[in-house]
Motif scaffolding. Sequence first.
Motif, PDB file in Angstrom:
ATOM      1  N   THR A  46     -43.472 -12.753  25.116  1.00 27.36           N
ATOM      2  CA  THR A  46     -42.268 -13.501  24.784  1.00 27.36           C
ATOM      3  C   THR A  46     -42.508 -14.994  24.648  1.00 27.36           C
ATOM      4  OG1 THR A  46     -40.935 -11.869  25.977  1.00 27.36           O
ATOM      5  CG2 THR A  46     -39.887 -13.985  25.524  1.00 27.36           C
ATOM      6  N   THR A  47     -41.856 -15.569  23.657  1.00 28.41           N
ATOM      7  CA  THR A  47     -41.738 -17.013  23.559  1.00 28.41           C
ATOM      8  C   THR A  47     -40.269 -17.321  23.334  1.00 28.41           C
ATOM      9  OG1 THR A  47     -42.648 -19.014  22.551  1.00 28.41           O
ATOM     10  CG2 THR A  47     -42.064 -17.230  21.051  1.00 28.41           C
ATOM     11  N   GLY A  48     -39.876 -18.544  23.634  1.00 27.89           N
ATOM     12  CA  GLY A  48     -38.464 -18.901  23.483  1.00 27.89           C
ATOM     13  C   GLY A  48     -38.304 -20.313  22.969  1.00 27.89           C
ATOM     14  N   HIS A  49     -37.176 -20.537  22.315  1.00 25.04           N
ATOM     15  CA  HIS A  49     -36.896 -21.885  21.837  1.00 25.04           C
ATOM     16  C   HIS A  49     -35.429 -22.005  21.465  1.00 25.04           C
ATOM     17  CE1 HIS A  49     -38.582 -25.765  20.857  1.00 25.04           C
ATOM     18  NE2 HIS A  49     -37.823 -25.808  19.779  1.00 25.04           N
ATOM     19  N   LYS A 104     -45.300 -21.409  18.194  1.00 24.63           N
ATOM     20  CA  LYS A 104     -45.000 -20.575  19.367  1.00 24.63           C
ATOM     21  C   LYS A 104     -44.958 -19.096  18.981  1.00 24.63           C
ATOM     22  CE  LYS A 104     -42.162 -23.325  22.568  1.00 24.63           C
ATOM     23  NZ  LYS A 104     -40.820 -23.392  23.175  1.00 24.63           N
ATOM     24  N   ILE A 105     -44.210 -18.824  17.920  1.00 27.67           N
ATOM     25  CA  ILE A 105     -44.029 -17.436  17.498  1.00 27.67           C
ATOM     26  C   ILE A 105     -45.343 -16.843  16.997  1.00 27.67           C
ATOM     27  CG2 ILE A 105     -42.848 -15.956  15.824  1.00 27.67           C
ATOM     28  CD1 ILE A 105     -40.431 -17.869  16.063  1.00 27.67           C
ATOM     29  N   TYR A 155     -45.639 -15.088  28.921  1.00 33.66           N
ATOM     30  CA  TYR A 155     -44.732 -16.044  28.298  1.00 33.66           C
ATOM     31  C   TYR A 155     -45.554 -17.120  27.598  1.00 33.66           C
ATOM     32  CZ  TYR A 155     -41.122 -19.343  27.209  1.00 33.66           C
ATOM     33  OH  TYR A 155     -40.297 -20.185  26.506  1.00 33.66           O
ATOM     34  N   VAL A 156     -45.225 -17.371  26.340  1.00 33.93           N
ATOM     35  CA  VAL A 156     -45.912 -18.369  25.525  1.00 33.93           C
ATOM     36  C   VAL A 156     -45.053 -19.625  25.454  1.00 33.93           C
ATOM     37  CG1 VAL A 156     -46.788 -18.918  23.235  1.00 33.93           C
ATOM     38  CG2 VAL A 156     -47.040 -16.590  24.144  1.00 33.93           C
ATOM     39  N   GLY A 157     -45.590 -20.747  25.925  1.00 35.33           N
ATOM     40  CA  GLY A 157     -44.815 -21.985  25.914  1.00 35.33           C
ATOM     41  C   GLY A 157     -45.685 -23.198  25.650  1.00 35.33           C
ATOM     42  N   GLY A 158     -45.034 -24.315  25.395  1.00 33.41           N
ATOM     43  CA  GLY A 158     -45.735 -25.573  25.217  1.00 33.41           C
ATOM     44  C   GLY A 158     -46.191 -26.139  26.548  1.00 33.41           C
ATOM     45  N   LEU A 203     -48.911 -16.943  32.050  1.00 33.84           N
ATOM     46  CA  LEU A 203     -48.500 -18.116  31.279  1.00 33.84           C
ATOM     47  C   LEU A 203     -49.544 -18.434  30.216  1.00 33.84           C
ATOM     48  CD1 LEU A 203     -47.196 -20.448  34.147  1.00 33.84           C
ATOM     49  CD2 LEU A 203     -45.911 -18.806  32.767  1.00 33.84           C
ATOM     50  N   ILE A 204     -49.081 -18.504  28.972  1.00 36.49           N
ATOM     51  CA  ILE A 204     -49.966 -18.779  27.841  1.00 36.49           C
ATOM     52  C   ILE A 204     -49.553 -20.095  27.194  1.00 36.49           C
ATOM     53  CG2 ILE A 204     -50.809 -17.957  25.600  1.00 36.49           C
ATOM     54  CD1 ILE A 204     -51.616 -16.129  27.881  1.00 36.49           C
ATOM     55  N   LEU A 205     -50.478 -21.048  27.147  1.00 35.68           N
ATOM     56  CA  LEU A 205     -50.219 -22.284  26.411  1.00 35.68           C
ATOM     57  C   LEU A 205     -50.253 -21.948  24.926  1.00 35.68           C
ATOM     58  CD1 LEU A 205     -49.883 -25.420  26.413  1.00 35.68           C
ATOM     59  CD2 LEU A 205     -52.382 -25.535  26.221  1.00 35.68           C
ATOM     60  N   ARG A 206     -49.155 -22.227  24.229  1.00 33.59           N
ATOM     61  CA  ARG A 206     -49.094 -21.899  22.801  1.00 33.59           C
ATOM     62  C   ARG A 206     -50.192 -22.626  22.037  1.00 33.59           C
ATOM     63  NH1 ARG A 206     -47.684 -26.229  19.911  1.00 33.59           N
ATOM     64  NH2 ARG A 206     -46.409 -27.854  20.886  1.00 33.59           N
ATOM     65  N   ASN A 207     -50.570 -22.052  20.917  1.00 33.97           N
ATOM     66  CA  ASN A 207     -51.532 -22.731  20.045  1.00 33.97           C
ATOM     67  C   ASN A 207     -50.922 -23.990  19.444  1.00 33.97           C
ATOM     68  OD1 ASN A 207     -52.645 -19.636  19.648  1.00 33.97           O
ATOM     69  ND2 ASN A 207     -54.241 -21.189  19.490  1.00 33.97           N
TER      70      ASN A 207
END
Length: 534
Positions: free
Chosen positions: A95-98, A112-113, A344-347, A371-375
């Motif tokens: 999941t990612t969110g914005h 993010k996506i 979770y993918v986030g900045g 926790l995944i730091l987005r590319n």
Amino acid sequence: MDASCIDYKDTGFFSQTVIDYIDDKPGLKPFYSYRPDMEGFKAFLKTKKVIADRKILSSVLYEQYQPISKLNIRNSKSVLDNITLLKSANTYTITTGHQLNIFAGPLYFIYKIVTAIKLAQQLKEQFPDTNFVPVYWMASEDHDFAEINYTNIGGKKVHWWYEASGATGRINPDTMRQALNQYKGVLGLEHHGGELAAIVETAYAKFDKLADATRYLVNALFGQYGLVIIDADDHRLKKQFAHIIEQDIIGEHSFKNISETNVKLEKLGIHIQVNPREINFFYLVDGLRERIVFEDELYKVLNTEISFSKEELQKEIGNFPERFSPNVVMRPLYQEYILPNIAYVGGGAEVVYWLELKSNFEYYKVDFPILILRNSGLVVPKRSAAKIEKMELAPDDIFKPADEIKKDWVKKHSDKELSLKEEWQELQQIFDKIKQRSSKIDPTLTKSADAVKARLNHALNNLEKKLIKAEKANYQTRLEQIDQVKTELFPKDSLQERTENFGLFYVKWGQDFIDELIRHFEPLDFKFTVLTEE
């Protein structure tokens, strides 16, 4: 596009906490669960406990996609297949969110996506007997309209002028015509301009809620990859979470848990991103999203006449859980409660504030995701790439300040000796002799000798700067290209992804732009990707 990668720390745009998380510094280990690597996922999949009601989740999602299906939107099959997979016990979400930024806001919305999609693909390759569904969580309950009502594209700011209140997801975009026409005007008609114009026209002119408009737009871009878009502003989803809403408002548990964690993080020198309140929920109805506070033995909704006794509050939560909207510290818990989520993918800022939350997850017995730091990426068009190549600059050079790039370039290419390093070494030897001679006459004169030496060092440094400045003037035309490149690639001295919209890149490359991002982004490598147009 050609891709090259550099370390995040070499960009100068990421916090030390984020770098420490990537580098697996021991001090941060108590604040997250598993490491963001394949071994971490392997271990987590063995212990993951899903609380989510898969049947309700899939039912809600099918219903939310009905407006899109009626328009015969492309890409629906992959999405509907993934929604069906969510019913299976061996399916998990990434999941990612914005927020619901108009026209998809800045590029990092897209990044993010893409990161979530690519990670889901890689996990499927690594664990073929398990399914992984990328999910975009729309922050439809957020009420900060000023953060989402504009985008920057091609040096122009497209603004939706409207006085909004309440949850942004419920706003009718029927007042967007001026912004919509302006955005389409920037896109133009060449290449894929007409294609994207048609997508945004349908999104913002055919739906009466911004959440539905955003779903249409994002699905048009990412539906073919099976991205599932969820709007958690729903009675059935909130009903599952109602008992935690009640516990947390009355017991103020999240406030206690997160506050204690923040004290520990501050002792490590970590800047706190969010601070919890005693009550971390808003009261939400059409046109209204206001904080709930406890005063005079009553639960009051700020800026209204609405209030509840404890018993009335419990009844309201039981009957209308959708009226209770989690804030930034409780939304992650709600997310993990209703989704079978493992990552979770986030900045950068998101990763740091998630570190504040683990103790609260433990209190409510909800698994904490990986926790995944987005590319992050920088897209370098041909015109900029040509200048960079001509100037013989490496990918990491362009992240330095312009003056530093110019200084290094002049030193490298000038046929004149611009450094006074050797001269200073000779002068140091002379001053050492002067200092020895002075100390023999009067020991207190050594300080005077040191002071003269320091002044001369300062003067020589200034002279060296003047030499470089004078030589820069001889290369003025070439050095102006550095300013041009910096302006083109780092608008407002910030990362391109934090300012520029994806629109003009889509106009040039169409869906291939998304494909190239997915091809080159590597979610678990944790490198900054520089994408150069060939």
